[in-house]
Design a protein around this motif. Sequence first.
Motif, PDB file in Angstrom:
ATOM      1  N   UNK A   1       0.836  -1.297  -0.333  1.00 11.25           N
ATOM      2  CA  UNK A   1      -0.439   0.361  -0.016  1.00 11.25           C
ATOM      3  C   UNK A   1       1.321   1.169  -0.091  1.00 11.25           C
ATOM      4  N   UNK A   2       1.338   2.339  -1.155  1.00 10.43           N
ATOM      5  CA  UNK A   2       1.578   3.313  -0.846  1.00 10.43           C
ATOM      6  C   UNK A   2       0.445   4.811  -1.292  1.00 10.43           C
TER       7      UNK A   2
ATOM      8  N   UNK B   1      13.113  -8.522  -7.505  1.00 10.25           N
ATOM      9  CA  UNK B   1      12.001  -9.107  -8.036  1.00 10.25           C
ATOM     10  C   UNK B   1      11.329  -9.183  -9.065  1.00 10.25           C
ATOM     11  N   UNK B   2      10.468  -8.252  -9.575  1.00  9.64           N
ATOM     12  CA  UNK B   2       9.530  -7.263  -9.885  1.00  9.64           C
ATOM     13  C   UNK B   2       9.060  -6.070 -10.350  1.00  9.64           C
ATOM     14  N   UNK B   3       8.870  -5.072 -10.633  1.00 10.43           N
ATOM     15  CA  UNK B   3       8.093  -3.659 -11.004  1.00 10.43           C
ATOM     16  C   UNK B   3       7.163  -4.042 -11.976  1.00 10.43           C
ATOM     17  N   UNK B   4       6.420  -2.399 -11.387  1.00 10.03           N
ATOM     18  CA  UNK B   4       4.905  -2.519 -12.389  1.00 10.03           C
ATOM     19  C   UNK B   4       4.927  -0.966 -12.742  1.00 10.03           C
ATOM     20  N   UNK B   5       5.322  -0.396 -13.544  1.00  9.62           N
ATOM     21  CA  UNK B   5       4.731   1.058 -13.519  1.00  9.62           C
ATOM     22  C   UNK B   5       3.017   0.916 -14.382  1.00  9.62           C
ATOM     23  N   UNK B   6       2.784   2.341 -13.637  1.00 10.78           N
ATOM     24  CA  UNK B   6       1.144   2.891 -13.612  1.00 10.78           C
ATOM     25  C   UNK B   6       0.344   3.573 -14.576  1.00 10.78           C
TER      26      UNK B   6
ATOM     27  N   UNK C   1      -6.773   2.543  -5.807  1.00  9.17           N
ATOM     28  CA  UNK C   1      -6.033   2.259  -4.722  1.00  9.17           C
ATOM     29  C   UNK C   1      -4.418   2.209  -4.617  1.00  9.17           C
ATOM     30  N   UNK C   2      -4.406   2.515  -5.156  1.00  9.55           N
ATOM     31  CA  UNK C   2      -2.419   2.595  -4.761  1.00  9.55           C
ATOM     32  C   UNK C   2      -2.134   1.496  -4.023  1.00  9.55           C
ATOM     33  N   UNK C   3      -1.929   0.710  -4.902  1.00  7.79           N
ATOM     34  CA  UNK C   3      -2.063  -1.118  -4.227  1.00  7.79           C
ATOM     35  C   UNK C   3      -1.435  -2.000  -5.041  1.00  7.79           C
TER      36      UNK C   3
END
Length: 126
Positions: free
Chosen positions: A23-24, A48-53, A76-78
Amino acid sequence: EVQVVESGGGLVQAGGSLRLSCAVSGFTFDDYTIGWFRQAPGKEREGVSCIGSIDGTTYYADSVKGRFTISSDNAKKMVYLQMNSLKSEDTAVYYCAADHHGVQTVGLSAWWYEHWGQGTQVTVSS
């Protein structure tokens, strides 16, 4: 103030699954990246992993490809990390991190990330 909070860690048997949540809050940028990192005892922190908004572009470390899936709920910035087929070598403290640069810039380079959570322990028993 930006806050990053992980949850969902625990103890699981090899071959099992866990889902981590991140949660951010306090993050106002539209283009940002959320990443998962881990650090095992005596080892360096690894991405490990990342995701772009913007478009949901994802990156994975080779060691988790095909087993882990990152997803996000931007409203939800989740961010979630679904971990399947867990191995003993996945045992580590898992950290969530956020940065206001795009995912193509940041990727899995830990030094880019400005905001970090406290971490959640994942233990995989063999």
